[in-house]
Design an enzyme around this catalytic site. Structure first.
Site, PDB file in Angstrom:
ATOM      1  N   ASP A 146      42.928   0.551  20.188  1.00  0.00           N
ATOM      2  CA  ASP A 146      42.716  -0.279  18.837  1.00  0.00           C
ATOM      3  C   ASP A 146      41.631  -1.468  18.920  1.00  0.00           C
ATOM      4  O   ASP A 146      41.511  -2.049  19.981  1.00  0.00           O
ATOM      5  CB  ASP A 146      44.042  -1.061  18.748  1.00  0.00           C
ATOM      6  CG  ASP A 146      44.341  -1.735  17.437  1.00  0.00           C
ATOM      7  OD1 ASP A 146      44.300  -0.921  16.451  1.00  0.00           O
ATOM      8  OD2 ASP A 146      44.597  -2.871  17.379  1.00  0.00           O
ATOM      9  N   GLU A 196      38.959   3.341  18.083  1.00  0.00           N
ATOM     10  CA  GLU A 196      39.429   3.142  16.925  1.00  0.00           C
ATOM     11  C   GLU A 196      38.450   1.891  16.318  1.00  0.00           C
ATOM     12  O   GLU A 196      39.026   0.686  16.337  1.00  0.00           O
ATOM     13  CB  GLU A 196      40.825   2.976  16.651  1.00  0.00           C
ATOM     14  CG  GLU A 196      41.243   2.404  14.921  1.00  0.00           C
ATOM     15  CD  GLU A 196      41.681   1.118  14.738  1.00  0.00           C
ATOM     16  OE1 GLU A 196      42.130   0.977  13.547  1.00  0.00           O
ATOM     17  OE2 GLU A 196      41.744   0.220  15.507  1.00  0.00           O
TER      18      GLU A 196
END
Lengths: 668, 668
Positions: free
Chosen positions: B389, B418
């Site tokens: 993330d 990401e």
């Protein structure tokens, strides 16, 4: 080469110019402005900043702040230049900028009333670090100290306190002497800085034997020109404003298989032969053709040139006539075929039996030592430039070694590569050391062709290759030049002289000698195989030569430093595709020199068209008006972004326009 | 890195792929075909040749001959692939080719009757060297020996003798085992070969707590799904043909400043909180949320996935809730502000007070060791992929070190970045080690946008970055998806699945959950802040889901190896700008797999248009006819270079067409 560019906080990547992944140096000349670009960023949202560090040959570092030219691509740039020749290096430093981060956040948060006291205190602490960690004068410290007091002055409203921390004075001080965190350097790349003549100069090619040559009407035989007679021609060359005189080979010429006029296989006894078929019983590459004179005569010739401010470029043509002394003394420097014969030059099925190519594989060290020796002979006699004939037919290692070798002994020696071959070899010769390169200019005629080619030369290639533009040479006379008439001879010289900082013409250009050998892109009666008595005095008296035009062009070049540079070339729009518009601008000693050139590429018709200038490329605002001084005709026009021009036979084929700062008026 | 690339006779330059001047490895996966390009040339006119040498992790060299793809630019190319994971390297060798030189000259000169006897004898000598200098079998030697005899057979006419020296057999032998002179190598560049899943896979994202969650009507409160209930959903995911199940974070969720539904600042006591606000008194990144179950339950879940052939990708979100155990145990892993408080995440003036970002500068070694430890916890439990993330908010050194570190212990671990940020950081994350990258796909809608972006991804970037295309995620629901209807949901999934070898969908895509939060490119009632009971059984029974469509797409992907690759993407023409046509082809075990995709990018209207195929890109001649097998509908059409197609609401938005070799007929 592997830096800690990721290991540090700051990514500093995508540097330019970098040549062959850094294995070859980037190049510039003394005082040549060029752009260093890099991609600089870090994780998260904190501010970063960047600088170019140039390290001079003495190890002293010169730092130039970079500007973020594209925030979305994290692209940074700075224009730099080096002020002395030698091997420099450069790197880019990126760093995290705590003041920049605080400034960005504080303006938003104090403005929104969020965390006000905390943000002001944190600003004071950043400035305290800026005082403690970066050397500053007493006044500079006082400025920051006042800001710190202001930020903490709870008697004032938050806006005033913030104002103390973000004042123009504080920002300027932090821009010049930033507080830097996590400074990260790119790898260090080499930058080879050479003298200005490597980039900028006007060249004039002549065959010494032709200057002063004349046909003796009584005997029907030619008398060769000599260094003494050719020296007289130097005055005219200097008067036209040229900087370099390039001499085709001056050595003894082979007798065996000598070529006659127009490249015929049989030479008449009176034919002088091609000076490129070097060597005879009278000597080789270290000797002077007896018809031209002695070494003392050569010295006088060079001395006179020097007095006139002319440099001498000598042709270095590394091939031999069959009777060159090397052929008997060193047969292993040539190729022996299966039948025991020495291989002559050929391009099957064509044969060039007057020339033996050298073979560099059998005795590379011996042959190299000999080439180094002959080069030294001419350097010691005052030659400062070599124009190398067909360097792409010799191994790259030879040039790499020779040019580097000579540079240690005679720094400032310039080498021009006469290669007309496929692009990779052209570029490789520049990368291994040639200061200058002949180009495809003679075969680029349309606007698209010229703009595309010049964009390459003035763009990415300019970091290592410097063009020398020749509209014609003794070997090249394109159909365009053969059939274009005076318009095309003016236009092609003026374009060469303004598109490229180095350009050259071949003797006879003034006379527009344009008779082509049928079926060839070459002169009829090529001077390689015969004498030319051009009767300069008569032609000059008749007033029909281009000498005055060339003189004007060279005067304009000398007067305008913008034309001494390549990377500043910018193209503009013209509605008529036959009209090409470009500009060069340069800031020197706080003064801008800006030149706009408008050329009609169609020699047959006068063209009327609108042109559209990218005004910021001229240092102007889009709505400025300015006076355009046409430097060839002396006319003046009032110009804006959009102008109507007429170029071609009815006027001049090329306008060279000076944008004087005195002539600019802004509508605002 | 500085080779003798100029010092040798042969210039071997301009290699590709080279990443960051060779400071980073180029990448491929096992069996992935890629092109190695180089510029190879020498001085003069002699023939050269070139080969790519791949060195495998065991040091064994694999040589592939290169083809000159552009003689005017001396451009050479070869397609290569590596057959096992690990750190390989590659270089290009160039050499002078005496047989090629002789062949070229001999054909011309013998044909023109020039130097005939000499050329034939020189041919015999070249072949004698080819026998003496290169190892060959007895038969191979015999073939050359016969040619030597033939060349010297003065009883035969010259054409026959030449024929013996240039026969197909001789040329083939010399092509495979060339006589090489002056072999020159480029620098050696690293090639990191990874397992195929790094490039190719279909992903399915789910929140484990939602799978099996239900609202207890009696209490009005939600019951969380568990690993046990979520495991049941894996069967459906596997049945749809997905390869990877990506789980959002499974750790305890912070209670302090917990966010409520739709990102509201106040959570109701029953709100589960965002799984990205990690850590509470129940543990941190190495713990499992008690609602989901125990480590044993997780092991069972992973075991079931493995039985179904599914890999588990776990979210690695390196940020902490205020009550994460690290906050009290290691306050130096966070940023302390001037007032002594720990800094929460913010994007001024916005505050994210439920999350404390980590500070990697105070104790980088301590924090690194802890991150390495928690990563090992999950690897040891069977996780093989991490979806990271916001990696762009952490320092690059962390990823470079962590990914390399893990690779030594658990080779084959895959990391998906990401990052939705500016291009330089996206590219840098790939270069420092991420095997895969989220992309801008969700925001590329028009044909120009898609073609330009995919040309970059499948072109230069493919040497180091591998895209994973997601039409939506739990954070991204563009207006295009909100308002496009079923057409757009089919089209965007099919495009993602065929343009990119890796693609993914987020649970609920089957149901076309398209209600957007007003003013945001995000789901209304974002699953981050609440449970979702999607009642799969009911929906499947109703037959209104896209599950069958996705199943078909995934089946087509699995059956067609051309779709497992990225660099083979080629675009074709369509007259209607709303219709995009592309192909992928791949030769595997001597069989060509060729896929053509025709997509209507306009979800509102059926489009009828002509499309124009670049037939050689399909392995066909320009005038071939072939049968196009449409794989979604099972239709067959007779196609040529130009075809009329209908795509859109009246039929299917996307055609996926197989070009079967059995269906090709040539007019000749």
């Amino acid at each position: 080469m592997t830096g800690n560019r990721w290991a540090g906080h700051i990514a500093v990547v995508g540097l330019g110019p970098v040549v062959e992944h850094g294995e070859r140096p980037a190049k510039s000349v003394t005082g040549e402005e060029f752009e260093v670009a890099a991609t600089v960023f870090r994780e998260g949202h904190d501010a970063v900043s960047a600088a170019v560090v140039l390290t001079d040959p003495g190890g002293f570092e010169h730092q130039t702040a970079m500007t973020r030219v594209n925030a979305g691509l994290d692209a940074w740039s700075a224009t730099v230049s080096a002020d002395q020749p030698g091997l420099w290096s450069y790197r880019v430093q990126g760093w995290s900028d705590p003041y920049g981060t605080w400034h960005h956040d504080a303006v938003i948060k104090v403005g929104a009333g969020v965390d006000v006291a905390l943000m002001l205190e944190e600003g004071a602490r950043v400035l305290e670090r800026a005082v403690a960690e970066v050397p500053r004068t007493k006044e500079q410290i006082t400025a920051l100290a006042n800001a710190i007091v202001g930020l903490r002055d709870t008697a004032q409203p938050p806006e005033s306190r913030l104002g103390a921390g973000v004042s123009a004075e504080v920002r300027a001080e932090l821009a010049v002497r930033p507080l830097r965190e996590y400074v990260t350097s790119s790898p260090e790349y080499r930058l080879l800085v050479e003298r200005e003549r490597a980039l900028y100069g006007a060249w004039y090619e002549l065959f010494p034997r032709s200057e002063g040559a004349h046909l003796d009407e009584s005997t029907g035989r030619w008398r060769s020109g000599t260094f003494a007679t050719a020296a007289r021609r130097l005055d005219a060359v200097a008067a036209m404003g040229f900087d370099v005189v390039y001499l085709t080979p001056i050595h003894p010429i082979g007798v065996v298989n000598r070529k006659g006029r127009n490249n015929s296989l049989r030479a008449e006894p009176s034919d002088p032969g091609s000076p490129y078929a070097i060597g005879s019983s009278e000597g080789g590459h270290d000797a002077i053709h007896p018809d031209l004179g002695t070494f003392e005569d050569f010295d006088s010739f060079v001395g006179h040139a020097r007095q006139l401010g002319l440099e001498i470029a000598l042709d270095l043509a590394l091939n031999c006539a069959p009777d060159h002394p090397w052929v008997t003394a060193h047969p292993d420097w040539f190729t022996t075929r299966a039948d025991g014969s020495i291989a002559y030059a050929e391009n099957p099925p064509k044969k060039y039996q007057d020339i033996y190519p050298l073979n560099f594989d059998n005795d590379p060290e011996g042959l190299y030592a000999e080439i180094r020796r002959i080069v030294r002979v001419w350097l010691d006699r005052g030659v400062t430039i070599f124009r190398v004939d067909n360097p792409h037919t010799k191994p790259l290692w030879l040039w790499e070694r020779l040019i580097a070798d000579v540079a240690t002994e005679q720094p400032g020696t310039i080498w021009l590569a006469e290669a007309f071959t496929r692009p990779p070899m052209m570029h490789a010769l520049a990368k291994v050391g040639f200061q200058q390169s002949y180009t495809y200019y003679a075969w680029r005629h349309t606007r698209d062709e010229l703009q595309q080619y010049c964009a390459e030369l003035a763009g990415s290639a300019a970091a290592y290759m410097r063009p020398n533009f020749w509209p014609t040479t003794h070997d090249i006379l394109t159909p365009f030049m053969q059939h274009g008439g005076q318009e095309v001879w003016k236009m092609r010289a003026a374009l060469a002289a303004t598109l490229s900082p180095s350009y050259g013409i071949y003797a006879g250009y003034e006379l527009m000698e344009r008779a082509g050998r049928p079926g060839a892109e070459e002169q009829l009666d090529n001077e390689k195989y015969e004498y030319k008595d051009r009767r300069w005095a008569e032609r000059d008296a008749a007033g029909t030569t281009l000498a005055p035009y060339l003189t004007t062009i060279n005067e304009i070049r000398r007067a305008h430093p913008a034309l001494h540079r390549l990377r500043n070339l910018r193209f503009h729009q013209a509605d008529d595709e036959n009209v090409m518009v470009f500009s060069k601008s340069r800031r020197l000693y706080d003064r801008d020199d800006v030149i706009v050139v408008v050329a009609n590429l169609d020699p047959q018709h006068t063209r009327d068209t609108w042109i559209h200038l990218v005004m910021p490329d001229l240092g102007l605002d889009w709505h400025d008006r300015f006076v355009a001084h046409e430097l060839i005709t002396g006319q003046h026009w009032n110009w804006t972004q959009h102008n109507f021009v007429r170029v071609g036979p009815a006027t001049e084929p090329v306008h060279i326009i000076h944008v004087g700062p005195e002539g600019i008026t802004s509508p605002r």
